[in-house]
Design an enzyme around this catalytic site. Sequence first.
Site, mmCIF file in Angstrom:
data_model
loop_
_atom_site.group_PDB
_atom_site.id
_atom_site.type_symbol
_atom_site.label_atom_id
_atom_site.label_comp_id
_atom_site.label_asym_id
_atom_site.label_seq_id
_atom_site.Cartn_x
_atom_site.Cartn_y
_atom_site.Cartn_z
ATOM 1 N N ASP A 400 -7.424 30.698 28.501
ATOM 2 C CA ASP A 400 -8.371 31.332 29.403
ATOM 3 C C ASP A 400 -8.442 30.545 30.714
ATOM 4 O O ASP A 400 -8.079 29.370 30.770
ATOM 5 C CB ASP A 400 -9.748 31.390 28.746
ATOM 6 C CG ASP A 400 -10.562 32.596 29.183
ATOM 7 O OD1 ASP A 400 -10.296 33.116 30.286
ATOM 8 O OD2 ASP A 400 -11.462 33.013 28.438
ATOM 9 N N GLU A 403 -6.357 30.637 36.120
ATOM 10 C CA GLU A 403 -6.206 30.821 37.585
ATOM 11 C C GLU A 403 -6.180 29.485 38.336
ATOM 12 O O GLU A 403 -5.380 29.367 39.270
ATOM 13 C CB GLU A 403 -7.367 31.654 38.159
ATOM 14 C CG GLU A 403 -7.565 32.999 37.543
ATOM 15 C CD GLU A 403 -8.378 32.920 36.269
ATOM 16 O OE1 GLU A 403 -9.451 32.314 36.275
ATOM 17 O OE2 GLU A 403 -7.909 33.446 35.271
ATOM 18 N N ASP A 473 -11.679 39.792 32.939
ATOM 19 C CA ASP A 473 -12.990 40.238 32.454
ATOM 20 C C ASP A 473 -13.467 41.454 33.236
ATOM 21 O O ASP A 473 -14.438 41.410 34.003
ATOM 22 C CB ASP A 473 -14.000 39.098 32.580
ATOM 23 C CG ASP A 473 -13.612 37.891 31.749
ATOM 24 O OD1 ASP A 473 -12.815 38.048 30.805
ATOM 25 O OD2 ASP A 473 -14.094 36.781 32.038
#
Length: 814
Positions: A400, A403, A473
């Site tokens: 997760d 980025e 998300d």
Amino acid sequence: MKSIKIVLILMALCCCIPLAGQDYQQIPEGIKATVNSVDVELQFYTPSIVRILKSPNGWKYTKESLSVIETPQKVKTAVTQEGNIVRLKSSEMGVTLNLESGVVSFFNAKGEPLLSEKGKPEFTDFDDAGTKTFAIKQSFILDKDEPLYGLGILQNGKMSQRNQTKHLVQGNVEDVVPFVQSVKGYGLFWDNYSPTNFADKAEGTSFQSEVGDCIDYYFMYGGNADGVVAQMRALTGQVPMFPLWTYGYFQSKERYKSQEETVGVVRKYRELGVPLDGIIQDWQYWGHNYLWNAMDFKNPLFNEPQKMINDVHGMNAHMLISIWSSFGPMTKPYRELDKKGMLFNFSTWPQSGLETWPPDMEYPSGVRVYDAYNPKARDIYWKYLNEGIFKLGMDGWWMDSTEPDHLDWKPEDFNTKTYLGSFRKVRNAYPLLTVGGVYDNQRAVTSDKRVFILTRSVFAGQQRYGANVWSGDIGSSWESLRNQIPAGLNFTLTGNPNFNTDIGGFFAGHYNKSWNDGSAPKNPMFQELYVRWLQFGTFTPMMRSHGADTPREIYQFGKKGEPVYDAIEKMINLRYSLLPYIYSTSWEVTERQSSFMRALVMDFAGDKNVWDIKDQYMFGKSILVAPVVSAQYTQEKVVKVNENDGWNRNNAQKFEDKAPVDFMQAKSAKVYLPEGATWYDFWTNEKHDGGQEIEKETTIDVIPLYVKAGSIIPIGPKVQYATEKPWDNLELRVYAGADGSFVLYEDEFDNYNYELGAYTEIPVVWNNTSRQLTIGARKGAYKGMLNNRKFTIVLQDGTQKVVNYNGKRVSVKF
């Protein structure tokens, strides 16, 4: 005298001495020249790929690509000059340099124009955190009606990326890849890692990056979309095989709060007889936020992690677990990385040490992102991951925030020093490095278990690292569902075939009676959206149900015999029946540079009607998928949500206990069938000509699916998990009307022995004229393979024949 001239010419060619009348030099890969105070190099990497480098005259720099792993081959090129134009021509394409303007242009092998630069490159010098460098820009000229695809996973709902300006920087729900390809059969990779503006306007199409010691891009010609994808992978890396189980069904939510709950979900699926292969454990198994991503089980509700994993494996399921790109200040990895100066100081998630919302900044978390650009930091990351989790038998990773999360950012944050320069300079490549670190280190540990990574961000080249990328998300809305289809297709067209989404959308709280009461699965509005999203997810490379605010397990939506439950179960079972087709397609992806999700332009570029279709696609080369992306039974209401909004009561979609919705009432959906093929309805076998729009009758359990004539689709047995039963009596569905072929691929399903040749291919060919199906001789071998089997051949008209097969060629006539 004549001999002296010949010697001088040879010396010029070998030693890069300019010939009289020339303003360029030949180099082993191509040519270089200085035009208008700009140094230009044209380097052929392969006959189909040329690299363009531009920098201010005399500027000294070094550039080692993070994405490109190909090195220049010895390409035979013809170099000629006519006036101010220097032309380089390989067997596959041509490129010219105008020695007066500096403009580079590209042509196919026939000399037909493909793309041309427009005007001069732009270099604006500035100080980047103490280092002199440039902001850079190059413009290009496209045909007026030429569609352009790519740029990564975007939420703009567009198929063609023309007529827009887009700031390309990694984020939660958008993953950027500065790569585009055209319907004309070429691709362009802008090899830069800083925030970049892509702009397509009437005056030209351009890439403009914040940092660049040089302009560096690759032009590739493939002839068609598949060819361009193949060139991009040749340049940046091929796609490894995933295990068979990863193509089964995955269940997840934010979050299972104990190991008993996690194991209990698998147990419940087994009791219900609903197939399941993967369970995913989300965050906080490590404990509180100060222990963020400790890579250790310090939450008392996860006090027997080995038992948890063993229990999941004991039910023939696999497990992924959440890991992040950041660490809390009380963790062992944090302390070691901090001591070595390998942590960044900008704000990231979670911002508070407390779990309350909004974040209580009186108690800052102290969580910091690690410097994944540093190879030693990547090794430290793996050391703790291996010791704390992998050695327990974990099957895969949910990486997760790759980025990474960069919150409340300030301009000076980009001055942060990384191993490779300023954060500004390498910002967009972060996911490539952190995902690659886990892949490379796991491969170094073992070849018995294929690497499988689910991750939230991506950059060019990441397809080589065993990762499937999800779209972040996203909110739960019909608009969001509609956006995921072109997002996945454009991502695929950048060369990375592995895409998935949170089935149902991540933020679903507005469908609950109150924010987090979990009532959404009883709300007909969410039921309809969820089922339609699940149907789309059935035809993506990873079928994964996940989200926040409300549970997503099938039993939350009702029980067997009820329309919504039955529709969900039907699609999960359909997914498993297609596993032989999907797994064979995965081999086509790995071995022959194919793609799972195929924009219609990939297979029907001659039909201009498909150039901008954004709600249909091919799954593999046989099945046309047309998801239902608008509400048919309930009121559609789009709610704008993102992770920073929290729950807004004013946006809540309330529902009352009213008469149930009749989800089996017949509705209809429009589908365009591309010209150049005949099509069969997957459910009814009704035949349709291509080149027309039709209406398909639907109920909640039916997604419009069409099979191209000439297709051969293997159908697997009914199972509870991917490897439960051998493929010893597959059904081969043959759709007559055109010649066709298919290669059935099998291997050991979860190791890297296939790289050593341990696999089999069984070619199947349909001759439509003679109405004969030939199952060819089996190629290859592997331990435990089926030596003898049956195939039940079923034509679309219902005709059946059973064939015994022992690996030798056999033909059947109908």
